[in-house]
Design an enzyme around this catalytic site. Structure first.
Site, mmCIF file in Angstrom:
data_model
loop_
_atom_site.group_PDB
_atom_site.id
_atom_site.type_symbol
_atom_site.label_atom_id
_atom_site.label_comp_id
_atom_site.label_asym_id
_atom_site.label_seq_id
_atom_site.Cartn_x
_atom_site.Cartn_y
_atom_site.Cartn_z
ATOM 1 N N ILE A 59 0.831 -1.211 0.000
ATOM 2 C CA ILE A 59 0.000 0.000 0.000
ATOM 3 C C ILE A 59 0.865 1.262 0.000
ATOM 4 C CG2 ILE A 59 -2.116 -0.951 0.998
ATOM 5 C CD1 ILE A 59 -1.090 0.240 3.730
ATOM 6 N N THR A 124 -8.957 0.896 16.035
ATOM 7 C CA THR A 124 -8.725 0.070 17.224
ATOM 8 C C THR A 124 -9.025 0.830 18.514
ATOM 9 O OG1 THR A 124 -6.938 -0.911 18.550
ATOM 10 C CG2 THR A 124 -6.296 0.741 16.984
ATOM 11 N N TYR A 150 1.620 2.156 17.782
ATOM 12 C CA TYR A 150 0.554 1.498 17.027
ATOM 13 C C TYR A 150 -0.743 2.308 17.121
ATOM 14 C CZ TYR A 150 -3.239 -1.723 15.998
ATOM 15 O OH TYR A 150 -4.388 -2.273 15.503
ATOM 16 N N ASN A 182 -11.180 -6.738 21.268
ATOM 17 C CA ASN A 182 -10.417 -7.962 20.960
ATOM 18 C C ASN A 182 -11.218 -8.858 20.020
ATOM 19 O OD1 ASN A 182 -9.269 -6.757 23.366
ATOM 20 N ND2 ASN A 182 -7.968 -8.572 23.431
ATOM 21 N N HIS A 201 -1.563 -13.518 20.843
ATOM 22 C CA HIS A 201 -2.913 -13.347 21.378
ATOM 23 C C HIS A 201 -3.308 -14.493 22.301
ATOM 24 C CE1 HIS A 201 -3.019 -10.745 17.743
ATOM 25 N NE2 HIS A 201 -3.571 -9.942 18.615
ATOM 26 N N LEU A 202 -4.080 -14.121 23.312
ATOM 27 C CA LEU A 202 -4.389 -15.060 24.388
ATOM 28 C C LEU A 202 -5.089 -16.332 23.908
ATOM 29 C CD1 LEU A 202 -4.491 -15.641 27.419
ATOM 30 C CD2 LEU A 202 -6.643 -14.347 27.513
ATOM 31 N N PHE A 220 0.065 -12.817 32.254
ATOM 32 C CA PHE A 220 0.800 -11.543 32.340
ATOM 33 C C PHE A 220 0.202 -10.672 33.442
ATOM 34 C CE2 PHE A 220 1.763 -12.007 27.531
ATOM 35 C CZ PHE A 220 2.840 -12.839 27.804
ATOM 36 N N ARG A 298 2.670 -7.428 31.310
ATOM 37 C CA ARG A 298 3.205 -7.055 30.006
ATOM 38 C C ARG A 298 3.116 -5.527 29.872
ATOM 39 N NH1 ARG A 298 0.393 -9.721 24.761
ATOM 40 N NH2 ARG A 298 -1.268 -8.291 25.349
HETATM 41 N N1 UDP Z 1 -2.286 -12.397 27.888
HETATM 42 C C1 UDP Z 1 -1.685 -13.246 28.811
HETATM 43 N N2 UDP Z 1 -0.843 -14.215 28.329
HETATM 44 C C2 UDP Z 1 -0.566 -14.367 26.995
HETATM 45 C C3 UDP Z 1 -1.195 -13.497 26.077
HETATM 46 C C4 UDP Z 1 -2.040 -12.526 26.553
HETATM 47 O O1 UDP Z 1 -1.893 -13.149 30.021
HETATM 48 O O2 UDP Z 1 0.239 -15.248 26.625
HETATM 49 C C5 UDP Z 1 -3.200 -11.366 28.377
HETATM 50 C C6 UDP Z 1 -2.762 -9.943 28.012
HETATM 51 O O3 UDP Z 1 -1.906 -9.428 29.009
HETATM 52 C C7 UDP Z 1 -4.088 -9.222 27.961
HETATM 53 C C8 UDP Z 1 -5.086 -10.295 27.497
HETATM 54 O O4 UDP Z 1 -4.431 -11.548 27.731
HETATM 55 O O5 UDP Z 1 -4.469 -8.799 29.235
HETATM 56 C C9 UDP Z 1 -5.422 -10.204 26.019
HETATM 57 O O6 UDP Z 1 -4.205 -10.114 25.309
HETATM 58 P P1 UDP Z 1 -4.126 -10.216 23.733
HETATM 59 O O7 UDP Z 1 -2.675 -10.132 23.359
HETATM 60 O O8 UDP Z 1 -4.872 -11.418 23.273
HETATM 61 O O9 UDP Z 1 -4.922 -8.946 23.213
HETATM 62 P P2 UDP Z 1 -4.734 -7.369 23.554
HETATM 63 O O10 UDP Z 1 -5.763 -7.059 24.591
HETATM 64 O O11 UDP Z 1 -3.326 -7.136 23.996
HETATM 65 O O12 UDP Z 1 -5.046 -6.711 22.242
#
Ligand code: UDP
Length: 344
Positions: A59, A124, A150, A182, A201-202, A220, A298
């Site tokens: 793009i 977002t 971001y 999410n 992602h979780l 986290f 995190r």
């Molecule tokens: N999370 C976690 N362990 C992981 C991945 C994510 O505890 O291995 C937590 C992260 O800290 C957040 C939630 O899960 O509170 C959702 O994280 P994700 O990365 O899926 O989406 P975000 O909210 O960051 O866009």
């Protein structure tokens, strides 16, 4: 209609392209396959036949985009192409501004050159930064104060869209920004999945534990100021998210949108789930114990994010059809079992 979908080989863009094909539209995907998947393109080609076209390129490449617009003459654009890792954006802000802002500007110029005046933009909740959601969730009127590059790049492009819609250019631009919370799940028919490299992602991480590809999920932070000490997020099924895009696209051609306008809506369910609740849902779906290990917080994670999702319901009649987390997890679980190596 003919819709040009940027980032259509990525997770959300590919689901948008698929739904547009299912609805009978022509779809032109533009993707450089940096993070997108050839496998997603193959699925779209199989579903769309001659109504699907793929143009591989960036793009940020104005000549390439102008050629695609001249050849395909789309009626509207859905713009998903972006770099989208918060942590990476802190490490590589120049790349994020280039792709997400310069790429967006290049796209808008190509649209203007081809007289394409409708765009739905993938924004977002990261544009809000670390708001206090209160009891009703984060509304669209909440001040946008992103806390990482971001979120800044997404807000920057929203602002540009707003300015372009207000400009005196004729015919005027009409734009919608959808601010996702999410996004989980995948096509229920299993034609597309979710496959990020690296995966952060979780839900996919928890399902990779259930598949035996990882030993545990790192929690986290377990000392957040929430009921069970873990972060709370609002998880929307990707199919519902795409429904919101179709409603937005439909609105862009009508009524108050006809004369050019910028509007932004949240897309979420309005309901928060803690990390522990999400993992329990993954355990129920998979039957796997999904072990966890406590880990440090995190950087940059806000404790609680959930949408005030009432505006899009009121204005566009959007209502999630699959609000139960288990449904989204079960859809993705089926795909991951069938594709244990993802799109590879
Ligand atoms: N999370 C976690 N362990 C992981 C991945 C994510 O505890 O291995 C937590 C992260 O800290 C957040 C939630 O899960 O509170 C959702 O994280 P994700 O990365 O899926 O989406 P975000 O909210 O960051 O866009």
């Amino acid at each position: 209609m003919r819709i040009l979908v940027t980032g259509g080989a990525g997770f959300i863009g590919s689901h948008a392209a698929l739904r547009l094909l299912d609805e009978g539209h022509d779809v032109i995907v533009v993707d450089n396959l940096f993070r997108g998947h050839q496998g997603a393109i193959q699925s779209l080609a199989a579903c769309g036949g001659p109504r699907f076209r793929f143009a591989q390129g960036s793009i940020c490449d104005g000549e390439f985009l102008s050629d695609v617009f001249a050849r395909e003459r789309p009626d509207a654009v859905m713009h998903f192409a972006a770099l989208a890792y918060v942590g990476e954006s802190v490490e590589r802000p120049v790349d994020y501004y280039r792709t997400n802002v310069v790429g967006g500007i290049t796209l808008l110029r190509a649209m203007r050159g081809a007289n394409v005046r409708r765009i739905v933009f993938s924004s977002t909740c990261a544009t809000y930064g670390e708001p206090n959601p209160g009891t009703t969730g984060i509304a669209e009127s909440t001040a946008q104060a992103p806390v990482n590059p971001y979120g800044e790049t997404k807000l920057c492009f929203e602002r540009l869209l707003r300015a372009a819609c207000r400009s005196t250019e004729a015919p005027p631009l009409a734009a919608v920004a959808l601010r996702y919370f999410n996004v989980v799940g995948c096509d229920a028919k299993g034609r597309l999945g979710e496959d990020h490299r690296p995966e952060t992602h979780l839900v996919p991480i928890a399902l990779e534990v259930a598949l035996g590809k990882r030993s545990h999920v790192a929690l986290f932070g377990t000392d957040w100021p929430t009921a069970d000490g873990t972060c709370v997020r609002d998880y929307v099924h990707v199919e519902d998210l795409i429904e919101a895009h179709l409603l937005a696209l439909g609105a862009l051609g009508t009524g108050e949108f006809r004369s050019g306008k910028f509007l932004a809506w949240n897309v979420g369910t309005g309901r928060g789930h803690s990390v522990r609740e999400v993992l329990d849902a993954c355990r129920r779906v998979t039957g796997h114990p999904i072990p966890t290990k406590e880990a440090p917080r995190r950087a940059g994670d806000p404790p609680v994010l959930f949408a005030d999702a009432r505006a899009i319901e009121r204005d566009l009649g959007f209502h999630p059809k699959k609000p139960a987390l288990e449904t989204a997890i079960a859809d993705l679980w089926r795909w991951m079992q069938a594709h244990p190596r993802g799109y590879a």
